[in-house]
Write a protein that holds these residues in place. Structure first.
Motif, PDB file in Angstrom:
ATOM      1  N   GLN A 128      41.459  44.621  35.400  1.00 14.40           N
ATOM      2  CA  GLN A 128      40.968  43.243  35.087  1.00 14.40           C
ATOM      3  C   GLN A 128      40.855  42.258  36.381  1.00 14.40           C
ATOM      4  OE1 GLN A 128      43.960  43.148  32.069  1.00 14.40           O
ATOM      5  NE2 GLN A 128      42.620  42.412  30.497  1.00 14.40           N
ATOM      6  N   ARG A 130      40.940  37.826  37.444  1.00 14.40           N
ATOM      7  CA  ARG A 130      41.066  36.353  37.138  1.00 14.40           C
ATOM      8  C   ARG A 130      41.106  35.600  38.401  1.00 14.40           C
ATOM      9  NH1 ARG A 130      45.659  33.143  35.835  1.00 14.40           N
ATOM     10  NH2 ARG A 130      47.118  34.895  35.897  1.00 14.40           N
ATOM     11  N   GLN A 167      39.197  38.555  33.046  1.00 15.09           N
ATOM     12  CA  GLN A 167      37.665  39.308  32.617  1.00 15.09           C
ATOM     13  C   GLN A 167      38.018  40.821  32.639  1.00 15.09           C
ATOM     14  OE1 GLN A 167      35.200  37.172  32.113  1.00 15.09           O
ATOM     15  NE2 GLN A 167      36.457  35.285  32.484  1.00 15.09           N
ATOM     16  N   GLN A 171      33.462  43.883  32.248  1.00 12.00           N
ATOM     17  CA  GLN A 171      32.538  42.679  32.672  1.00 12.00           C
ATOM     18  C   GLN A 171      32.510  42.504  34.117  1.00 12.00           C
ATOM     19  OE1 GLN A 171      35.516  40.084  30.312  1.00 12.00           O
ATOM     20  NE2 GLN A 171      33.627  39.257  29.464  1.00 12.00           N
TER      21      GLN A 171
END
Length: 250
Positions: A128, A130, A167, A171
């Motif tokens: 992920q 950020r 995210q 994504q």
């Protein structure tokens, strides 16, 4: 500890592995080690590829070392710290070798700049991202050019204005930050090896010319990133930034 950066050479490719105790956060000294290592590798004509990866299995990099940022109290030191991220970006961008980044886990802030500067990125489903700089009171100014180049202005704005939102890896791949997405750490390692083996079979000169072509629309960034580092350096000294950093350091 400021962290460690180890380089291992394997014929026509090199592996650079960095790490630190606080989720592989980047201190000034660790950034310097990484920059010097890449510059040294850039001068080795026998190489075709550089693989950048970090220690551990669930965090790629937590961005800038928060405790070190909190200790900075003057503009010169603050600007120098952020310019380290600029120098790392430039070292990757100016490398004649194809740079592959392995992202096994979460990437925050400046770590996304490293990912964006790479030529090819293989990530796990745990990777992920950020872009936390707005929340931290400093803004994504230094890493911005590389990220915007990689994912486009609209996607960069979305990341920049949602500093608290993780995210997903899916994504991140959909907007072009990652080239490939695999299941887990073992799968990432297997795929990295496979990609290195594949690219090692190709012409060094062709790989170099492809890299030149990919970056041909991008100016040197030297002056731009110096200006951006000064902006972040000024902002990190503000009350708002210090308060945000205090919360993160707990």
């Amino acid at each position: 500890m400021s962290g460690t950066c180890n380089v291992t050479k394997h014929n026509d490719h090199a592996l650079l592995c960095f790490g630190s105790e606080r989720h592989n956060a980047l201190s000034f000294d660790l950034l310097e080690q990484m920059i010097e290592s890449i510059i040294n590798l850039n001068n080795e004509e026998a190489l075709k590829l550089i693989v950048i990866q970090s220690e551990g299995d669930r965090t790629f990099c937590a961005g800038a070392d928060v405790k070190e940022l909190l200790a900075i109290n003057d503009l010169k030191s603050a600007t120098s710290f952020f310019y380290q991220f600029a120098r790392l970006t430039l070292a990757i961008r100016n490398s004649p070798h194809t740079v592959i980044v392995r992202v096994q886990g979460k990437a925050i802030g400046g770590a996304i700049g490293i990912i964006a500067a790479a030529d090819y990125v293989i990530a796990s489903e745990y990777a992920q991202v950020r872009l936390s700089e707005l929340y931290n009171g400093i803004g994504p100014f230094v890493v911005g050019p590389a990220i915007e180049r990689k994912i486009g202005g609209a996607n960069f704005n979305h990341l920049a204005l949602n500093p608290l939102v993780w995210q997903s890896a899916q994504q991140a791949k959909s907007i072009g930050l990652y080239n490939e997405l695999v299941a887990d750490l073992n799968s990432v390692n297997e795929r990295i090896k496979s990609k290195v083996d594949e690219l090692s079979n190709y012409s060094r000169l062709v790989l170099q010319e492809i890299k030149k072509m990919m970056w041909s629309d991008v100016p040197s960034w030297d002056e731009l990133l110096k200006e951006r580092a000064a902006i972040s350096g000024k902002l990190i000294l503000t009350k708002e930034a210090k308060e945000a950093m205090q919360k993160l350091s707990r």
